[in-house]
Design a protein around this motif. Structure first.
Motif, PDB file in Angstrom:
ATOM      1  N   ARG A   6       0.527  -1.222  -0.100  1.00 39.46           N
ATOM      2  CA  ARG A   6      -0.173  -0.165  -0.048  1.00 39.46           C
ATOM      3  C   ARG A   6       0.484   1.294   0.644  1.00 39.46           C
ATOM      4  O   ARG A   6       1.826   0.411   0.560  1.00 39.46           O
ATOM      5  CB  ARG A   6      -0.917   0.318   1.250  1.00 39.46           C
ATOM      6  CG  ARG A   6      -2.144  -1.395   1.784  1.00 39.46           C
ATOM      7  CD  ARG A   6      -2.887  -1.462   2.565  1.00 39.46           C
ATOM      8  NE  ARG A   6      -2.850  -2.710   2.446  1.00 39.46           N
ATOM      9  CZ  ARG A   6      -4.431  -2.884   2.645  1.00 39.46           C
ATOM     10  NH1 ARG A   6      -4.721  -1.335   3.579  1.00 39.46           N
ATOM     11  NH2 ARG A   6      -5.233  -3.549   3.498  1.00 39.46           N
ATOM     12  N   ILE A   7       0.297   2.040  -0.835  1.00 39.75           N
ATOM     13  CA  ILE A   7       1.296   3.423  -0.538  1.00 39.75           C
ATOM     14  C   ILE A   7       0.208   4.481  -0.684  1.00 39.75           C
ATOM     15  O   ILE A   7      -1.135   4.643  -1.069  1.00 39.75           O
ATOM     16  CB  ILE A   7       1.916   3.801  -2.136  1.00 39.75           C
ATOM     17  CG1 ILE A   7       3.184   2.278  -1.692  1.00 39.75           C
ATOM     18  CG2 ILE A   7       2.536   4.870  -2.495  1.00 39.75           C
ATOM     19  CD1 ILE A   7       3.591   2.678  -3.912  1.00 39.75           C
ATOM     20  N   TRP A   8       0.809   6.000   0.120  1.00 41.25           N
ATOM     21  CA  TRP A   8      -0.263   6.542   0.300  1.00 41.25           C
ATOM     22  C   TRP A   8      -0.270   7.681  -0.975  1.00 41.25           C
ATOM     23  O   TRP A   8       0.418   7.556  -2.150  1.00 41.25           O
ATOM     24  CB  TRP A   8       0.230   7.762   1.463  1.00 41.25           C
ATOM     25  CG  TRP A   8       0.353   7.381   2.762  1.00 41.25           C
ATOM     26  CD1 TRP A   8       1.510   6.972   3.500  1.00 41.25           C
ATOM     27  CD2 TRP A   8      -1.062   7.509   3.593  1.00 41.25           C
ATOM     28  NE1 TRP A   8       0.988   6.205   4.511  1.00 41.25           N
ATOM     29  CE2 TRP A   8      -0.278   6.575   4.838  1.00 41.25           C
ATOM     30  CE3 TRP A   8      -1.811   7.348   3.263  1.00 41.25           C
ATOM     31  CZ2 TRP A   8      -1.158   6.394   5.087  1.00 41.25           C
ATOM     32  CZ3 TRP A   8      -2.880   6.795   4.455  1.00 41.25           C
ATOM     33  CH2 TRP A   8      -2.374   6.086   5.200  1.00 41.25           C
ATOM     34  N   GLY A  38      -9.714   6.550  -1.089  1.00 42.15           N
ATOM     35  CA  GLY A  38      -9.215   7.429  -0.644  1.00 42.15           C
ATOM     36  C   GLY A  38      -7.974   7.848  -0.425  1.00 42.15           C
ATOM     37  O   GLY A  38      -7.856   8.615  -1.881  1.00 42.15           O
ATOM     38  N   SER A  39      -6.960   7.640   0.504  1.00 38.83           N
ATOM     39  CA  SER A  39      -6.206   7.845   0.955  1.00 38.83           C
ATOM     40  C   SER A  39      -4.922   7.166   0.950  1.00 38.83           C
ATOM     41  O   SER A  39      -3.900   7.451   0.646  1.00 38.83           O
ATOM     42  CB  SER A  39      -5.632   9.003   2.208  1.00 38.83           C
ATOM     43  OG  SER A  39      -5.551   8.337   3.313  1.00 38.83           O
ATOM     44  N   VAL A  40      -5.453   6.023  -0.071  1.00 41.08           N
ATOM     45  CA  VAL A  40      -4.115   4.427  -0.289  1.00 41.08           C
ATOM     46  C   VAL A  40      -4.462   4.074  -1.769  1.00 41.08           C
ATOM     47  O   VAL A  40      -5.751   3.860  -2.476  1.00 41.08           O
ATOM     48  CB  VAL A  40      -4.861   3.650   0.567  1.00 41.08           C
ATOM     49  CG1 VAL A  40      -3.746   2.584   1.060  1.00 41.08           C
ATOM     50  CG2 VAL A  40      -4.052   4.209   2.231  1.00 41.08           C
ATOM     51  N   ASP A  85      -7.237  -1.614 -21.727  1.00 42.84           N
ATOM     52  CA  ASP A  85      -7.632  -3.183 -20.730  1.00 42.84           C
ATOM     53  C   ASP A  85      -7.360  -2.142 -19.625  1.00 42.84           C
ATOM     54  O   ASP A  85      -6.835  -1.310 -19.118  1.00 42.84           O
ATOM     55  CB  ASP A  85      -6.470  -4.452 -20.648  1.00 42.84           C
ATOM     56  CG  ASP A  85      -6.302  -4.820 -21.859  1.00 42.84           C
ATOM     57  OD1 ASP A  85      -7.180  -5.326 -22.155  1.00 42.84           O
ATOM     58  OD2 ASP A  85      -5.087  -4.762 -21.987  1.00 42.84           O
ATOM     59  N   PHE A  86      -8.962  -2.571 -18.729  1.00 42.11           N
ATOM     60  CA  PHE A  86      -9.469  -1.902 -17.316  1.00 42.11           C
ATOM     61  C   PHE A  86      -8.346  -2.295 -16.306  1.00 42.11           C
ATOM     62  O   PHE A  86      -8.082  -3.734 -16.385  1.00 42.11           O
ATOM     63  CB  PHE A  86     -10.965  -2.442 -17.270  1.00 42.11           C
ATOM     64  CG  PHE A  86     -11.259  -1.901 -15.902  1.00 42.11           C
ATOM     65  CD1 PHE A  86     -11.747  -0.264 -15.878  1.00 42.11           C
ATOM     66  CD2 PHE A  86     -11.803  -2.703 -14.589  1.00 42.11           C
ATOM     67  CE1 PHE A  86     -11.739   0.008 -15.113  1.00 42.11           C
ATOM     68  CE2 PHE A  86     -12.121  -1.881 -14.267  1.00 42.11           C
ATOM     69  CZ  PHE A  86     -12.346  -0.913 -13.671  1.00 42.11           C
ATOM     70  N   GLN A  87      -7.961  -1.305 -15.495  1.00 48.18           N
ATOM     71  CA  GLN A  87      -6.495  -1.846 -14.452  1.00 48.18           C
ATOM     72  C   GLN A  87      -7.561  -2.188 -13.396  1.00 48.18           C
ATOM     73  O   GLN A  87      -7.794  -3.045 -12.619  1.00 48.18           O
ATOM     74  CB  GLN A  87      -5.825  -1.313 -14.541  1.00 48.18           C
ATOM     75  CG  GLN A  87      -4.858  -1.745 -13.464  1.00 48.18           C
ATOM     76  CD  GLN A  87      -4.368  -2.186 -13.489  1.00 48.18           C
ATOM     77  OE1 GLN A  87      -3.664  -2.513 -14.764  1.00 48.18           O
ATOM     78  NE2 GLN A  87      -4.135  -3.579 -12.317  1.00 48.18           N
ATOM     79  N   CYS A  88      -8.496  -0.778 -12.211  1.00 45.30           N
ATOM     80  CA  CYS A  88      -9.531  -0.372 -11.520  1.00 45.30           C
ATOM     81  C   CYS A  88      -9.634   0.918 -11.738  1.00 45.30           C
ATOM     82  O   CYS A  88      -9.453   1.242 -12.763  1.00 45.30           O
ATOM     83  CB  CYS A  88      -8.356  -0.421 -10.511  1.00 45.30           C
ATOM     84  SG  CYS A  88      -7.128  -0.067 -10.118  1.00 45.30           S
ATOM     85  N   SER A  89     -10.946   0.597 -10.491  1.00 41.64           N
ATOM     86  CA  SER A  89     -11.292   2.198 -11.005  1.00 41.64           C
ATOM     87  C   SER A  89     -11.434   2.869  -9.126  1.00 41.64           C
ATOM     88  O   SER A  89     -11.162   2.259  -8.174  1.00 41.64           O
ATOM     89  CB  SER A  89     -12.970   2.490 -10.930  1.00 41.64           C
ATOM     90  OG  SER A  89     -13.324   1.492 -10.342  1.00 41.64           O
ATOM     91  N   GLY A  90     -11.349   4.072  -9.061  1.00 42.39           N
ATOM     92  CA  GLY A  90     -11.727   4.828  -8.065  1.00 42.39           C
ATOM     93  C   GLY A  90     -12.968   5.530  -8.351  1.00 42.39           C
ATOM     94  O   GLY A  90     -13.759   5.585  -8.811  1.00 42.39           O
ATOM     95  N   THR A  91     -13.047   6.493  -7.234  1.00 38.84           N
ATOM     96  CA  THR A  91     -14.331   7.358  -7.020  1.00 38.84           C
ATOM     97  C   THR A  91     -14.476   8.424  -8.392  1.00 38.84           C
ATOM     98  O   THR A  91     -15.192   8.493  -9.276  1.00 38.84           O
ATOM     99  CB  THR A  91     -14.053   8.408  -5.742  1.00 38.84           C
ATOM    100  OG1 THR A  91     -14.557   7.701  -4.972  1.00 38.84           O
ATOM    101  CG2 THR A  91     -15.681   9.073  -5.403  1.00 38.84           C
ATOM    102  N   TYR A  92     -13.183   8.730  -8.804  1.00 41.56           N
ATOM    103  CA  TYR A  92     -13.423   9.845 -10.350  1.00 41.56           C
ATOM    104  C   TYR A  92     -12.611   9.362 -11.327  1.00 41.56           C
ATOM    105  O   TYR A  92     -13.167   9.629 -12.326  1.00 41.56           O
ATOM    106  CB  TYR A  92     -12.613  11.172  -9.804  1.00 41.56           C
ATOM    107  CG  TYR A  92     -13.204  12.285  -8.895  1.00 41.56           C
ATOM    108  CD1 TYR A  92     -14.723  12.595  -8.811  1.00 41.56           C
ATOM    109  CD2 TYR A  92     -13.119  12.286  -7.509  1.00 41.56           C
ATOM    110  CE1 TYR A  92     -14.984  13.860  -8.360  1.00 41.56           C
ATOM    111  CE2 TYR A  92     -13.214  12.677  -6.194  1.00 41.56           C
ATOM    112  CZ  TYR A  92     -14.984  12.945  -6.727  1.00 41.56           C
ATOM    113  OH  TYR A  92     -15.575  13.846  -6.450  1.00 41.56           O
TER     114      TYR A  92
END
Length: 122
Positions: A6-8, A38-40, A85-92
């Motif tokens: 995990r990285i900030w 979030g922050s991670v 290719d889709f890797q992942c997503s976050g809120t935005y």
């Protein structure tokens, strides 16, 4: 050997280019983004690979709609049809990658369009 880390999270909405470069460097070291929220940022270990990333802001996204809204799903489909290719997503964010150097950004993936989306979300 450690398989996850995990990285900030330190990137702002206007730093998509720096975020993409960071993900490309991590991929060369064998670390691939699993989740951003979030922050991670969470990464998993795999075989190092040269990838090009597109860290994109979803049109019309917000903290209320979430990462898997209808617009986000449509945007993901458009990008995948363009060869990403889709890797992942976050809120935005929606994170895509390709190992094919000939794949180009299209539609809402272009820098000009992303700039307008970023301004709307800021």
């Amino acid at each position: 050997m450690k398989q996850k880390k995990r990285i900030w999270w330190t990137f702002n909405l206007w730093e998509a280019d720096a975020f993409q470069q960071y993900l490309e460097e991590m991929a060369l070291q064998g670390w691939f983004l699993e989740n951003v929220g979030g922050s991670v940022m969470k990464f998993y270990r795999a075989q190092p690979e040269k990838r090009r990333y597109a860290a994109l802001l979803v049109p019309g996204s917000s903290s209320l709609t979430g990462a898997d809204s209808w617009k986000a799903e449509q945007f993901r489909k458009e990008c995948q049809e363009a060869g990403w290719d889709f890797q992942c997503s976050g809120t935005y964010w929606q994170i895509f990658y390709t190992t094919d150097e000939s794949v180009k950004l299209t539609g809402d993936m272009t820098e000009e369009r992303q700039f307008l989306i970023q301004k709307a979300l800021s």
